[in-house]
Design a protein around this motif. Structure first.
Motif, PDB file in Angstrom:
ATOM      1  N   ASP A   1       6.691  17.703  61.402  1.00  8.75           N
ATOM      2  CA  ASP A   1       6.996  19.106  61.625  1.00  8.75           C
ATOM      3  C   ASP A   1       8.352  19.472  61.025  1.00  8.75           C
ATOM      4  N   SER A   2       9.330  18.602  61.231  1.00  9.26           N
ATOM      5  CA  SER A   2      10.653  18.861  60.682  1.00  9.26           C
ATOM      6  C   SER A   2      10.634  18.790  59.154  1.00  9.26           C
ATOM      7  N   LEU A   3       9.884  17.838  58.607  1.00 12.27           N
ATOM      8  CA  LEU A   3       9.762  17.760  57.156  1.00 12.27           C
ATOM      9  C   LEU A   3       9.167  19.038  56.595  1.00 12.27           C
ATOM     10  N   ARG A   4       8.118  19.530  57.230  1.00 16.24           N
ATOM     11  CA  ARG A   4       7.463  20.739  56.762  1.00 16.24           C
ATOM     12  C   ARG A   4       8.427  21.930  56.813  1.00 16.24           C
ATOM     13  N   TYR A   5       9.162  22.044  57.904  1.00 13.55           N
ATOM     14  CA  TYR A   5      10.107  23.151  58.060  1.00 13.55           C
ATOM     15  C   TYR A   5      11.197  23.079  56.988  1.00 13.55           C
ATOM     16  N   ARG A   6      11.761  21.894  56.807  1.00 11.96           N
ATOM     17  CA  ARG A   6      12.852  21.759  55.848  1.00 11.96           C
ATOM     18  C   ARG A   6      12.363  21.993  54.413  1.00 11.96           C
ATOM     19  N   LEU A   7      11.204  21.489  54.093  1.00 11.71           N
ATOM     20  CA  LEU A   7      10.676  21.675  52.745  1.00 11.71           C
ATOM     21  C   LEU A   7      10.442  23.156  52.451  1.00 11.71           C
ATOM     22  N   SER A   8       9.849  23.873  53.392  1.00 12.03           N
ATOM     23  CA  SER A   8       9.508  25.281  53.159  1.00 12.03           C
ATOM     24  C   SER A   8      10.739  26.184  53.172  1.00 12.03           C
ATOM     25  N   ASN A   9      11.849  25.719  53.751  1.00 10.40           N
ATOM     26  CA  ASN A   9      13.062  26.538  53.845  1.00 10.40           C
ATOM     27  C   ASN A   9      14.186  26.013  52.952  1.00 10.40           C
ATOM     28  N   ASN A  10      13.838  25.181  51.994  1.00  4.83           N
ATOM     29  CA  ASN A  10      14.817  24.673  51.018  1.00  4.83           C
ATOM     30  C   ASN A  10      16.002  23.981  51.684  1.00  4.83           C
ATOM     31  N   GLU A  11      15.732  23.283  52.774  1.00  2.36           N
ATOM     32  CA  GLU A  11      16.776  22.509  53.432  1.00  2.36           C
ATOM     33  C   GLU A  11      16.653  21.041  53.032  1.00  2.36           C
ATOM     34  N   PRO A  12      17.759  20.299  53.066  1.00  4.14           N
ATOM     35  CA  PRO A  12      17.718  18.898  52.620  1.00  4.14           C
ATOM     36  C   PRO A  12      16.769  18.044  53.457  1.00  4.14           C
ATOM     37  N   ILE A  13      16.071  17.167  52.781  1.00  2.00           N
ATOM     38  CA  ILE A  13      15.247  16.153  53.431  1.00  2.00           C
ATOM     39  C   ILE A  13      16.100  14.908  53.610  1.00  2.00           C
ATOM     40  N   ASN A  14      16.105  14.348  54.816  1.00  2.00           N
ATOM     41  CA  ASN A  14      16.951  13.194  55.122  1.00  2.00           C
ATOM     42  C   ASN A  14      16.164  11.890  55.005  1.00  2.00           C
ATOM     43  N   TYR A  15      16.721  10.960  54.253  1.00  2.60           N
ATOM     44  CA  TYR A  15      16.115   9.648  54.058  1.00  2.60           C
ATOM     45  C   TYR A  15      17.045   8.572  54.609  1.00  2.60           C
ATOM     46  N   ARG A  16      16.430   7.508  55.075  1.00  4.96           N
ATOM     47  CA  ARG A  16      17.173   6.336  55.533  1.00  4.96           C
ATOM     48  C   ARG A  16      16.830   5.152  54.629  1.00  4.96           C
ATOM     49  N   ILE A  17      17.852   4.468  54.133  1.00  5.59           N
ATOM     50  CA  ILE A  17      17.656   3.296  53.276  1.00  5.59           C
ATOM     51  C   ILE A  17      18.091   2.061  54.047  1.00  5.59           C
ATOM     52  N   ASP A  18      17.163   1.146  54.282  1.00  7.28           N
ATOM     53  CA  ASP A  18      17.480  -0.134  54.914  1.00  7.28           C
ATOM     54  C   ASP A  18      17.611  -1.196  53.831  1.00  7.28           C
ATOM     55  N   PHE A  19      18.713  -1.915  53.861  1.00 11.31           N
ATOM     56  CA  PHE A  19      18.991  -2.915  52.828  1.00 11.31           C
ATOM     57  C   PHE A  19      18.345  -4.248  53.193  1.00 11.31           C
ATOM     58  N   PRO A  20      18.005  -5.058  52.190  1.00  8.32           N
ATOM     59  CA  PRO A  20      17.183  -6.246  52.459  1.00  8.32           C
ATOM     60  C   PRO A  20      17.922  -7.437  53.046  1.00  8.32           C
ATOM     61  N   THR A  21      19.239  -7.569  52.731  1.00  6.24           N
ATOM     62  CA  THR A  21      19.956  -8.782  53.124  1.00  6.24           C
ATOM     63  C   THR A  21      21.056  -8.446  54.130  1.00  6.24           C
ATOM     64  N   PRO A  22      20.987  -8.976  55.349  1.00  7.14           N
ATOM     65  CA  PRO A  22      22.035  -8.703  56.339  1.00  7.14           C
ATOM     66  C   PRO A  22      23.405  -9.109  55.810  1.00  7.14           C
ATOM     67  N   GLY A  23      24.384  -8.216  56.012  1.00  7.17           N
ATOM     68  CA  GLY A  23      25.747  -8.525  55.613  1.00  7.17           C
ATOM     69  C   GLY A  23      26.051  -8.240  54.153  1.00  7.17           C
ATOM     70  N   VAL A  24      25.034  -7.893  53.347  1.00  6.70           N
ATOM     71  CA  VAL A  24      25.249  -7.588  51.933  1.00  6.70           C
ATOM     72  C   VAL A  24      24.891  -6.118  51.701  1.00  6.70           C
ATOM     73  N   VAL A  25      25.857  -5.351  51.195  1.00  7.43           N
ATOM     74  CA  VAL A  25      25.650  -3.913  51.000  1.00  7.43           C
ATOM     75  C   VAL A  25      25.475  -3.636  49.509  1.00  7.43           C
ATOM     76  N   PRO A  26      24.299  -3.203  49.084  1.00  5.69           N
ATOM     77  CA  PRO A  26      24.083  -2.880  47.669  1.00  5.69           C
ATOM     78  C   PRO A  26      24.792  -1.580  47.282  1.00  5.69           C
ATOM     79  N   LYS A  27      24.898  -1.385  45.989  1.00  5.43           N
ATOM     80  CA  LYS A  27      25.499  -0.176  45.437  1.00  5.43           C
ATOM     81  C   LYS A  27      24.398   0.748  44.938  1.00  5.43           C
ATOM     82  N   LEU A  28      24.491   2.025  45.288  1.00  3.47           N
ATOM     83  CA  LEU A  28      23.521   3.000  44.783  1.00  3.47           C
ATOM     84  C   LEU A  28      23.815   3.263  43.306  1.00  3.47           C
ATOM     85  N   THR A  29      22.822   3.005  42.454  1.00  5.06           N
ATOM     86  CA  THR A  29      23.039   3.171  41.012  1.00  5.06           C
ATOM     87  C   THR A  29      22.224   4.303  40.396  1.00  5.06           C
TER      88      THR A  29
END
Length: 513
Positions: A93-121
Motif C-alpha cells: 500500500d505504501s509503495l503504491r501511494y509513493r509511486l503514484s505521488n512521486n515520492e521516494p521509494i525506500n530500499y534496504r541493502i543487506d551486505f553479505p559478509t558480517p563486519g565488512v562494509v562494501p562501497k556503493l559504486t
C-alpha cells in the motif's frame, strides 16, 4: 478530499516510521565507512550492530516496470557466496501511494559478509545510471543486486476519472496492483544450459479403445486461480510509436517462430518454458474482485486472440468480452509474473456457432484493447494457407498445450503443459466414439488422439491444435470437445477440434490488425 489525502499521507509516514523503529535503525558517523558518492540517495545505517544500506529513489510512475540495479565493491580476497539482498522498506500500500505521488521509494541493502562494509559504486534505474563511483582497488569483489517494482497498469494509462493521483478515496480502490520481482541476486555466473534430450518415438498402436456412452459437453468454467487483488488490463510495455503487422503477408514474416528452447517435446505432457509457444494465451473472467481462469486462446495478430465460442456462450452462460482479460507472454497462470495483461474491447462469435452442435463453428475472436508488442515472449502463430494440406493423413503429428485439468485431478496446472498427438481421419474418429458423441464430428471439425492418453482436458478449451511445418508453427484447430468418464477426462478417446482451416475465410475477414 484534501483532508482524506492528508490523513492517508500521514498514515504512510507513520508506517515508514514504524518500520524504521522496528528495525532499530539509527544514524551513525561516517568514520571508517566507505566514501559515499551520492549522499542524497544513499546512506549507511546501523542495525543490530551491523551496517546496512538505505537507498531512496523517485521512480517513474508511468512505467509498467521500474528496474533498480545496484553494484557494490567489497574489499578483500574472499568472494562472498551471496551478494546480499535488495528489498523494499515498505508494504505494498505504501509503495503504491509513493509511486503514484512521486515520492521516494525506500530500499534496504543487506551486505553479505558480517563486519565488512562494501562501497556503493553504481545505481541505475531502467538502465540509466543515477550514481557512479570508483570501486575498491584489488583485491576486491563486485556485487550486483536488482529489484523490480511494477504495476499491472501504468498510471498514465488510467482514464482521468480513475486516476489515483487526482483523488484518493478513504479506502483506496485497488485499480492496479503493485508487485515485485527479484531478477538478479547473485554474482555473475555462467548459466547452465540444459542438455537437449532426444524426442522419444510414439509406439504404434493397432487397436483403439471403444467409445464410452457419454460425450463431454463444455463444462461451465469453474476453476479459480488463488484469490488476488484484481489486475487491470494493461499494455505490456511503456514503449510508444510501434509499428505492427497490418496484413496476413506482413504477419507471415514473423509468425510461428518461437524463442530457442532447449527442451524438446516429449509424450505425456511436460511443462512449457517461457518463450516456448509464445502465442499461447490464458483467458480470465472478472468475478467480483478476482480473476478466474476461463479458457485457453491463441494470438494470431498483434490485436487478435482466437478461442472457443463455448467459453462465452453455452447453456445459460453469456459472458461479455468486457469481463475478460487476456494473459500473454507467460507460461504461468500467475498474473503477477512477467508478461502482458490486456483487456478485451470486442468479442466476435462465429455467426454459424450453434450451442446444440457447437463443435462445427466453435470459434470466438477477441479484439485486444491495445496492440501487444511482438518479441521473444509474445508472438502470433501462423494461419493455415493453401500451401499446406487441407485434408491431413492419419498419424500426422500435431501438438496441443494448456493449463487445464491434469492426470492427478488438479483443476488447473500452475504452469502450462504440452504434448504431441496424432491426427486421425473422420472415419477413425467416428469408429472410436459413441453414436451420441459422433454427431459432434462434422465436415468442419478435425480429430486427434494419443496412444499414451495425454492431451487436452477440462480448462483447455479454446487452446490451439498446432502443426509444425519446417520449423514454422501453424494453427490448425481450436480445442472444442472431449470425452469424460466419472470424474476425469477419458483421453483414450479422440478429442474433437473445430478445424480453423475450414473457416479460414471467415477468420481472415474478421480478425483485427
Amino acid at each position: 478530499m484534501f483532508r482524506k489525502r492528508l490523513v492517508l499521507a500521514m498514515s504512510h509516514l507513520q508506517l515508514l516510521g514504524f518500520l524504521i523503529a522496528v528495525l532499530k535503525i539509527s544514524h551513525i558517523s561516517a568514520q571508517n565507512l566507505p566514501y559515499i558518492q551520492c549522499p542524497m540517495i544513499f546512506r549507511y545505517l546501523e542495525y543490530e550492530n551491523q551496517f546496512i544500506g538505505h537507498l531512496k529513489l523517485v521512480l517513474d510512475r508511468t512505467n509498467t516496470e521500474n528496474v533498480v540495479r545496484v553494484e557494490l565493491s567489497q574489499p578483500g580476497r574472499d568472494t562472498p557466496s551471496s551478494p546480499g539482498s535488495l528489498n523494499f522498506l515498505e508494504d505494498q500500500d505504501s509503495l503504491r501511494y509513493r509511486l503514484s505521488n512521486n515520492e521516494p521509494i525506500n530500499y534496504r541493502i543487506d551486505f553479505p559478509t558480517p563486519g565488512v562494509v562494501p562501497k556503493l559504486t553504481k545505481v541505475s534505474v531502467n538502465g540509466e545510471v543515477v550514481c557512479e563511483a570508483r570501486p575498491f582497488g584489488a583485491p576486491s569483489s563486485r556485487l550486483t543486486l536488482s529489484r523490480t517494482l511494477g504495476t499491472s497498469v501504468p498510471l498514465s494509462a488510467i482514464p482521468p476519472s480513475q486516476r489515483t493521483d487526482h483523488q484518493w478515496p478513504q479506502t483506496p480502490q485497488r485499480n492496479y496492483t503493485v508487485y515485485e520481482v527479484e531478477e538478479e541476486t547473485t554474482q555473475r555466473r555462467r548459466p547452465q544450459q540444459p542438455t537437449p534430450r532426444p524426442r522419444p518415438q510414439q509406439p504404434p498402436t493397432n487397436q483403439r479403445p471403444r467409445p464410452q456412452p457419454v460425450p463431454q459437453l463444455p463444462q461451465e468454467p469453474e476453476f479459480q486461480t488463488p484469490a488476488r487483488p484484481p489486475v487491470r488490463p494493461s499494455n505490456p510495455s511503456a514503449q510508444v510509436s510501434k509499428s505492427y503487422p497490418q496484413t496476413i503477408g506482413q504477419l507471415s514474416g514473423i509468425c510461428g517462430r518461437e524463442k530457442i528452447i532447449q527442451t524438446p517435446f516429449i509424450h505425456n505432457g511436460i511443462e512449457v518454458e517461457r518463450g516456448q509457444l509464445p502465442w499461447m494465451a490464458a483467458l480470465f473472467e472478472h468475478v467480483g474482485r478476482d480473476y478466474n481462469f476461463l479458457c485457453g486462446g491463441t494470438l494470431i495478430s498483434a490485436r487478435t486472440v482466437i478461442s472457443a465460442a463455448h467459453c462465452f456462450r453455452f447453456g445459460s452462460r453469456n459472458l461479455p468480452g468486457e469481463r475478460t482479460i487476456v494473459s500473454l507472454g507467460r507460461n504461468s497462470l500467475d498474473l503477477f509474473s512477467s508478461g502482458a495483461t490486456v483487456g478485451v474491447s470486442r468479442l466476435l462469435i462465429h455467426e454459424q456457432y450453434n450451442p446444440n452442435l457447437y463443435t462445427d463453428a466453435d470459434l470466438a475472436l477477441l479484439q485486444l484493447s491495445n496492440h501487444v508488442d511482438i518479441g521473444d515472449y509474445i508472438k502470433p502463430i501462423c494461419l493455415w494457407n493453401e500451401n499446406y494440406l487441407l485434408e491431413l493423413p492419419s498419424g500426422h503429428k500435431s501438438y496441443v498445450a494448456g493449463w487445464g485439468e491434469d492426470e492427478k485431478g488438479n483443476r488447473n496446472t500452475r504452469l502450462a503443459k504440452m504434448t504431441d498427438t496424432d491426427i486421425i481421419t473422420q472415419w477413425e474418429c467416428r469408429g472410436n466414439l459413441s453414436e451420441e458423441s459422433a454427431k459432434f464430428i462434422t465436415s468442419h471439425t478435425i480429430c486427434a488422439s494419443n496412444a499414451q492418453a495425454s492431451g487436452p482436458c477440462s480448462g483447455d478449451s479454446g487452446g490451439g491444435l498446432m502443426l509444425q511445418e519446417e520449423d514454422i508453427w501453424m494453427l490448425r484447430g481450436v480445442v472444442s470437445a472431449g470425452q469424460r468418464m466419472t470424474n476425469r477426462c477419458n483421453l483414450t478417446l479422440p478429442v474433437i477440434y473445430t478445424d480453423v482451416a475450414k473457416h479460414i475465410e471467415w477468420l481472415v475477414r474478421s480478425m483485427w490488425f
